[in-house]
Design a protein around this motif. Structure first.
Motif, PDB file in Angstrom:
ATOM      1  N   UNK A 179       0.996  -1.166  -0.033  1.00  0.00           N
ATOM      2  CA  UNK A 179      -0.061   0.119   0.048  1.00  0.00           C
ATOM      3  C   UNK A 179       0.880   1.220  -0.174  1.00  0.00           C
ATOM      4  N   UNK A 180       0.265   2.411  -0.536  1.00  0.00           N
ATOM      5  CA  UNK A 180       0.816   3.694  -0.615  1.00  0.00           C
ATOM      6  C   UNK A 180       0.177   4.651   0.143  1.00  0.00           C
ATOM      7  N   UNK A 181       0.647   5.612   1.024  1.00  0.00           N
ATOM      8  CA  UNK A 181      -0.034   6.649   1.885  1.00  0.00           C
ATOM      9  C   UNK A 181       0.066   8.062   1.385  1.00  0.00           C
ATOM     10  N   UNK A 182      -0.950   8.800   1.546  1.00  0.00           N
ATOM     11  CA  UNK A 182      -0.949  10.067   1.401  1.00  0.00           C
ATOM     12  C   UNK A 182      -0.808  10.418  -0.122  1.00  0.00           C
ATOM     13  N   UNK A 183      -1.412   9.784  -0.888  1.00  0.00           N
ATOM     14  CA  UNK A 183      -1.336   9.692  -2.628  1.00  0.00           C
ATOM     15  C   UNK A 183      -2.536  10.909  -2.811  1.00  0.00           C
ATOM     16  N   UNK A 184      -1.710  11.860  -3.361  1.00  0.00           N
ATOM     17  CA  UNK A 184      -2.769  13.417  -3.957  1.00  0.00           C
ATOM     18  C   UNK A 184      -3.401  12.664  -5.088  1.00  0.00           C
ATOM     19  N   UNK A 185      -4.786  12.932  -5.098  1.00  0.00           N
ATOM     20  CA  UNK A 185      -5.437  12.264  -6.141  1.00  0.00           C
ATOM     21  C   UNK A 185      -6.002  11.101  -6.065  1.00  0.00           C
ATOM     22  N   UNK A 186      -5.515  10.216  -5.157  1.00  0.00           N
ATOM     23  CA  UNK A 186      -5.742   8.758  -4.940  1.00  0.00           C
ATOM     24  C   UNK A 186      -7.233   8.525  -5.083  1.00  0.00           C
ATOM     25  N   UNK A 187      -7.682   7.664  -5.865  1.00  0.00           N
ATOM     26  CA  UNK A 187      -8.914   7.323  -6.159  1.00  0.00           C
ATOM     27  C   UNK A 187      -9.859   8.101  -7.132  1.00  0.00           C
ATOM     28  N   UNK A 188      -9.378   9.184  -7.575  1.00  0.00           N
ATOM     29  CA  UNK A 188      -9.938  10.068  -8.593  1.00  0.00           C
ATOM     30  C   UNK A 188      -9.315  10.104  -9.399  1.00  0.00           C
ATOM     31  N   UNK A 189      -7.855   9.639  -9.655  1.00  0.00           N
ATOM     32  CA  UNK A 189      -7.179   9.853 -10.771  1.00  0.00           C
ATOM     33  C   UNK A 189      -7.234   8.306 -11.416  1.00  0.00           C
ATOM     34  N   UNK A 190      -6.403   8.427 -12.829  1.00  0.00           N
ATOM     35  CA  UNK A 190      -6.697   7.343 -13.677  1.00  0.00           C
ATOM     36  C   UNK A 190      -5.248   6.679 -13.883  1.00  0.00           C
ATOM     37  N   UNK A 229      -4.943  21.697   1.532  1.00  0.00           N
ATOM     38  CA  UNK A 229      -4.885  20.867   0.208  1.00  0.00           C
ATOM     39  C   UNK A 229      -6.436  20.173  -0.127  1.00  0.00           C
ATOM     40  N   UNK A 230      -7.391  20.843   0.133  1.00  0.00           N
ATOM     41  CA  UNK A 230      -8.680  20.274   0.193  1.00  0.00           C
ATOM     42  C   UNK A 230      -9.354  19.907  -1.087  1.00  0.00           C
ATOM     43  N   UNK A 231      -8.584  20.889  -1.925  1.00  0.00           N
ATOM     44  CA  UNK A 231      -9.396  20.791  -3.466  1.00  0.00           C
ATOM     45  C   UNK A 231      -8.711  19.423  -4.123  1.00  0.00           C
ATOM     46  N   UNK A 232      -7.843  18.779  -3.565  1.00  0.00           N
ATOM     47  CA  UNK A 232      -7.440  17.424  -4.199  1.00  0.00           C
ATOM     48  C   UNK A 232      -7.598  16.298  -3.123  1.00  0.00           C
ATOM     49  N   UNK A 233      -8.315  15.388  -3.474  1.00  0.00           N
ATOM     50  CA  UNK A 233      -8.515  14.120  -2.389  1.00  0.00           C
ATOM     51  C   UNK A 233      -7.133  13.526  -2.229  1.00  0.00           C
ATOM     52  N   UNK A 234      -6.976  12.908  -0.945  1.00  0.00           N
ATOM     53  CA  UNK A 234      -5.797  12.191  -0.605  1.00  0.00           C
ATOM     54  C   UNK A 234      -6.271  10.973  -0.056  1.00  0.00           C
ATOM     55  N   UNK A 235      -5.964   9.764  -0.614  1.00  0.00           N
ATOM     56  CA  UNK A 235      -6.141   8.407   0.021  1.00  0.00           C
ATOM     57  C   UNK A 235      -5.011   7.442  -0.176  1.00  0.00           C
TER      58      UNK A 235
END
Length: 407
Positions: A179-190, A229-235
């Motif tokens: 697993x990777x942590x603190x990924x910017x865009x995670x889940x919403x990116x392609x 950094x709330x305009x980008x999801x982090x998962x």
């Protein structure tokens, strides 16, 4: 900046040319070519028209502004330093820094994600083969698809070379687990540019794979609640027997850590540039507030202590900008001092620009702590810049090691 109710700012409503004009007062355009000034003006205009009016809403509602970013891509901002044959703009690192600084005056959080996306696109463009470049880069440059950078893990942050995500070769696929942590865009990116272990311990056992969103075995953790950094999801990005084609490997096995670090050298300049934009906006917000806010029968602009503070803020901003631009030039020219300068720029600029924004908030007094005022969002959004892309403590390690090993 529009004003109403005495000294209260309509903090997110900027005239299209205000930031660009004010920029000249702090020499943001000095030393740039005519072409670079045009890039800068386009970016300032986009920040003022398309980002700043929505900055507070994106933050409050935690919206990932996909359509706005695609508009930015139409201006060439989706693959700024990607080669033109696959849809990129083919600009220099200095050009890129100028653009990200300008965009960040409109929304730091969104610009910071765009900078990460650009880093991923560049990594595929630079280290990918012809097939990989043609498959991924055009859609990334147009922002038809979005990318995330996956290095950090729950147990390996600053010590990135100790990462544990494994990729075991089975036939013509790698089977990823970890697993990777603190990924910017995670889940919403392609597209996920993933560093994983294909060999033994240490950096030489790490390879780089491009994982597409619909790949079976790829899943995501909960959306993190963040200070900024709330305009980008982090998962978290999770791999459970995730089968990735060998054809999605960038470079050879064992080259992944080097690819990751080369990406981060540019990423450090990018994130420092985002800090510059926030600091520039905050100097202007502070100046305007001092000119209209009255205490003890006169405006705060007549207070010599605050005058001196404002002068120090502007001086530190210009000094920071010069360091970023020198580092960007060094990286573009592949100079021997590029890694140190990128680290110095990231260390110095993210620290100093946070201090500038924080001082601007202090100058606003109680108003600065209200979400009606943009200054508090700039403070929240750039605080994380001292942590990501390598913490500022790690930057000190890199700089000192390079100094102590010079012959």
């Amino acid at each position: 900046f529009n004003m109403s109710g005495g000294c209260k700012q309509v903090a997110y409503a900027f005239h299209p040319h205000v930031l660009y004009v004010l920029c000249s007062l702090l020499t943001a355009a000095h030393g740039l070519s005519d072409e670079q000034r045009e890039f800068q003006k386009v970016a300032f205009d986009f920040a003022a028209n398309e980002m700043a009016p929505h900055m507070a809403e994106w933050d409050e509602k935690e919206m990932f502004p996909i359509e706005t970013m695609r508009k930015a891509a139409q201006l060439g901002f989706g693959g700024i330093y990607v080669q033109p044959d696959v849809g990129g703009s083919g600009l220099s690192r200095l050009d890129t820094s100028v653009i990200f600084e300008a965009l960040s005056t409109g929304c730091v959080s969104t610009t910071a994600y765009i900078s990460i996306h650009n880093m991923c696109a560049w990594m595929i463009d630079t280290f990918g083969n012809t097939e990989q470049r043609e498959k991924f880069c055009p859609d990334l440059c147009s922002m038809e698809k979005f990318a995330s950078y996956c290095l950090t893990e729950p147990g390996s942050g600053s010590d990135a070379a100790s990462l544990l995500t494994t990729a075991q070769l089975k036939g013509d696929h790698y089977i990823l687990n970890g697993s990777k942590a603190f990924i910017s865009g995670g889940g919403d990116t392609d597209v996920y540019v993933v560093m994983c272990r294909t060999g033994g311990k240490g950096p030489k056992g790490i390879s780089c794979l491009v994982v597409e969103k619909e790949t079976p075995g790829l899943s995501f953790g909960k959306k993190e609640k963040k200070v900024g950094w709330n305009s980008q999801p982090t998962r978290a990005v999770i791999f459970e027997d995730c089968a990735v084609p060998v054809t999605n490997r960038l470079g050879e096995e064992g080259q992944g850590f080097g690819i990751a670090m080369k990406g981060l050298n540019g990423g450090r300049i990018n994130i420092a540039s985002c800090s510059l934009g926030a600091a520039h906006a905050c100097v202007q917000l502070a100046r305007d507030h001092l000119l209209v806010r009255k205490q003890f029968g006169e405006t705060l602009s007549n207070n010599q202590f605050l005058q001196f503070k404002l002068a120090e803020m502007a001086t530190k901003l210009v000094a920071s900008r010069l360091l970023v631009r020198e580092a960007a030039t060094a990286l573009q020219e592949s100079r021997s001092d590029a890694v140190s300068l990128c680290s110095m720029a990231k260390l110095f600029v993210t620290d100093e620009c946070f201090n500038i924004c924080n001082q601007a908030l202090q100058m606003h007094g109680g108003y600065g702590y209200l979400k009606d005022y943009a200054v508090q969002q700039f403070v929240r959004d750039i605080r994380v810049h001292q942590i990501l892309e390598g913490t500022n403590e790690v930057m000190r390690m890199i700089i000192s090691r390079n100094l102590l090993t010079e012959s």
